[in-house]
Each structure stands twice: as structure tokens, then as C-alpha cells.
Design a protein around this motif. Structure first.
Motif, PDB file in Angstrom:
ATOM      1  N   ASP A 189     -38.426  12.282 -48.647  1.00 15.76           N
ATOM      2  CA  ASP A 189     -37.416  11.471 -47.981  1.00 15.76           C
ATOM      3  C   ASP A 189     -37.868  10.025 -47.831  1.00 15.76           C
ATOM      4  O   ASP A 189     -37.094   9.090 -48.036  1.00 15.76           O
ATOM      5  CB  ASP A 189     -37.078  12.039 -46.606  1.00 15.76           C
ATOM      6  N   ALA A 213     -36.113   6.824 -49.633  1.00 14.04           N
ATOM      7  CA  ALA A 213     -35.631   5.669 -48.865  1.00 14.04           C
ATOM      8  C   ALA A 213     -36.204   4.375 -49.439  1.00 14.04           C
ATOM      9  O   ALA A 213     -35.503   3.364 -49.532  1.00 14.04           O
ATOM     10  CB  ALA A 213     -36.006   5.818 -47.394  1.00 14.04           C
ATOM     11  N   ARG A 273     -34.337   3.665 -52.734  1.00 16.36           N
ATOM     12  CA  ARG A 273     -32.981   3.166 -52.451  1.00 16.36           C
ATOM     13  C   ARG A 273     -33.052   1.708 -51.974  1.00 16.36           C
ATOM     14  O   ARG A 273     -32.249   0.877 -52.397  1.00 16.36           O
ATOM     15  CB  ARG A 273     -32.287   4.035 -51.409  1.00 16.36           C
ATOM     16  N   ARG A 313     -31.299  -1.350 -53.853  1.00 13.79           N
ATOM     17  CA  ARG A 313     -30.312  -2.168 -53.146  1.00 13.79           C
ATOM     18  C   ARG A 313     -30.743  -3.643 -53.132  1.00 13.79           C
ATOM     19  O   ARG A 313     -29.915  -4.539 -53.250  1.00 13.79           O
ATOM     20  CB  ARG A 313     -30.091  -1.655 -51.721  1.00 13.79           C
ATOM     21  N   GLU A 321     -24.983   0.761 -58.612  1.00 12.79           N
ATOM     22  CA  GLU A 321     -24.117   0.832 -57.433  1.00 12.79           C
ATOM     23  C   GLU A 321     -23.527   2.226 -57.256  1.00 12.79           C
ATOM     24  O   GLU A 321     -23.341   2.681 -56.131  1.00 12.79           O
ATOM     25  CB  GLU A 321     -22.998  -0.207 -57.536  1.00 12.79           C
ATOM     26  N   PRO A 355     -25.598   4.095 -53.794  1.00 14.66           N
ATOM     27  CA  PRO A 355     -24.702   3.327 -52.913  1.00 14.66           C
ATOM     28  C   PRO A 355     -25.419   2.944 -51.622  1.00 14.66           C
ATOM     29  O   PRO A 355     -26.429   3.541 -51.251  1.00 14.66           O
ATOM     30  CB  PRO A 355     -23.561   4.304 -52.646  1.00 14.66           C
ATOM     31  N   ALA A 356     -24.872   1.922 -50.964  1.00 13.14           N
ATOM     32  CA  ALA A 356     -25.468   1.465 -49.702  1.00 13.14           C
ATOM     33  C   ALA A 356     -25.476   2.578 -48.661  1.00 13.14           C
ATOM     34  O   ALA A 356     -26.404   2.680 -47.859  1.00 13.14           O
ATOM     35  CB  ALA A 356     -24.716   0.245 -49.180  1.00 13.14           C
ATOM     36  N   GLU A 357     -24.440   3.409 -48.671  1.00 10.43           N
ATOM     37  CA  GLU A 357     -24.359   4.518 -47.721  1.00 10.43           C
ATOM     38  C   GLU A 357     -23.868   5.762 -48.441  1.00 10.43           C
ATOM     39  O   GLU A 357     -23.081   5.678 -49.375  1.00 10.43           O
ATOM     40  CB  GLU A 357     -23.397   4.183 -46.580  1.00 10.43           C
ATOM     41  N   GLY A 358     -24.324   6.893 -47.992  1.00 11.19           N
ATOM     42  CA  GLY A 358     -23.859   8.159 -48.540  1.00 11.19           C
ATOM     43  C   GLY A 358     -24.580   8.554 -49.812  1.00 11.19           C
ATOM     44  O   GLY A 358     -25.483   7.870 -50.284  1.00 11.19           O
TER      45      GLY A 358
END
Length: 101
Positions: free
Chosen positions: A5, A9, A12, A16, A33, A37-40
Motif C-alpha cells: 500500500d 501510494a 500514484r 500524479r 490519467e 486517477p487522482a481519486e478512486g
């Protein structure tokens, strides 16, 4: 904690940051993208390919090249993210140049 995890992170966040830097090719940006994605949760290779009109294998290829470039940039700050051959790149040996078996 240094588990999957935590590594996910960090990946990601690096992706980003690369997207926010605004120096990606349009296709590379579109793939990243959708996959990060930024979220989810990100889209699967199949979903991203369907959205972009390309095969899942091509999405995977573009993503892999971009992630390698992002990793290189992290180890060499200021390095450009380049996922296609262009001026200043040294061509590798092609399969044709290797000779037959």
C-alpha cells in the motif's frame, strides 16, 4: 510501514506529479490519467483501451514506458519524460540487425 500500500501510494503520487508537470505527450497523459486517477480505482487495461481506441496491450506498453521514464526522472531530477524515439535518442539494435538463427 513499507508494504504494498505504501509503495502504491508513492507510485500514484509520482504519476500524479508527472501529470501535473504538463510535459507529457497527449496519449501518455490520457493513459496515465485513466490508470492512475487522482481519486478512486484506476481503469483496467481493457477499460482504458476501450476509452482510448487502442488495444489493452498498447495501453500496457505506453504505461510501462511512462513508468520507466518517471522512475528515471525520480533518480535524475530534471530529466525529461520521453516515451517515443526522437532527436537525441540512440537507436538500439533491431531484430533485423541481429542475424538469423
Amino acid at each position: 510501514m513499507n508494504g504494498a500500500d505504501h509503495q502504491g501510494a508513492g507510485l500514484r503520487a509520482a504519476v500524479r506529479a508527472a501529470i501535473a508537470a504538463d510535459d507529457l505527450e497527449d496519449t501518455v497523459r490520457a493513459v496515465l490519467e485513466r490508470r492512475f486517477p487522482a481519486e478512486g480505482a484506476g481503469a483496467s487495461l481493457d477499460e482504458a483501451g476501450a476509452d482510448l481506441g487502442m488495444s489493452p496491450a498498447m495501453v500496457a506498453h505506453i504505461e510501462f514506458a511512462a513508468l520507466c521514464a518517471i522512475a528515471a526522472r525520480r533518480s535524475q531530477p530534471g530529466a525529461a519524460i520521453q516515451t517515443t524515439s526522437g532527436p537525441g535518442t540512440a537507436p538500439g539494435r533491431s531484430h533485423a540487425g541481429r542475424g538469423g538463427a
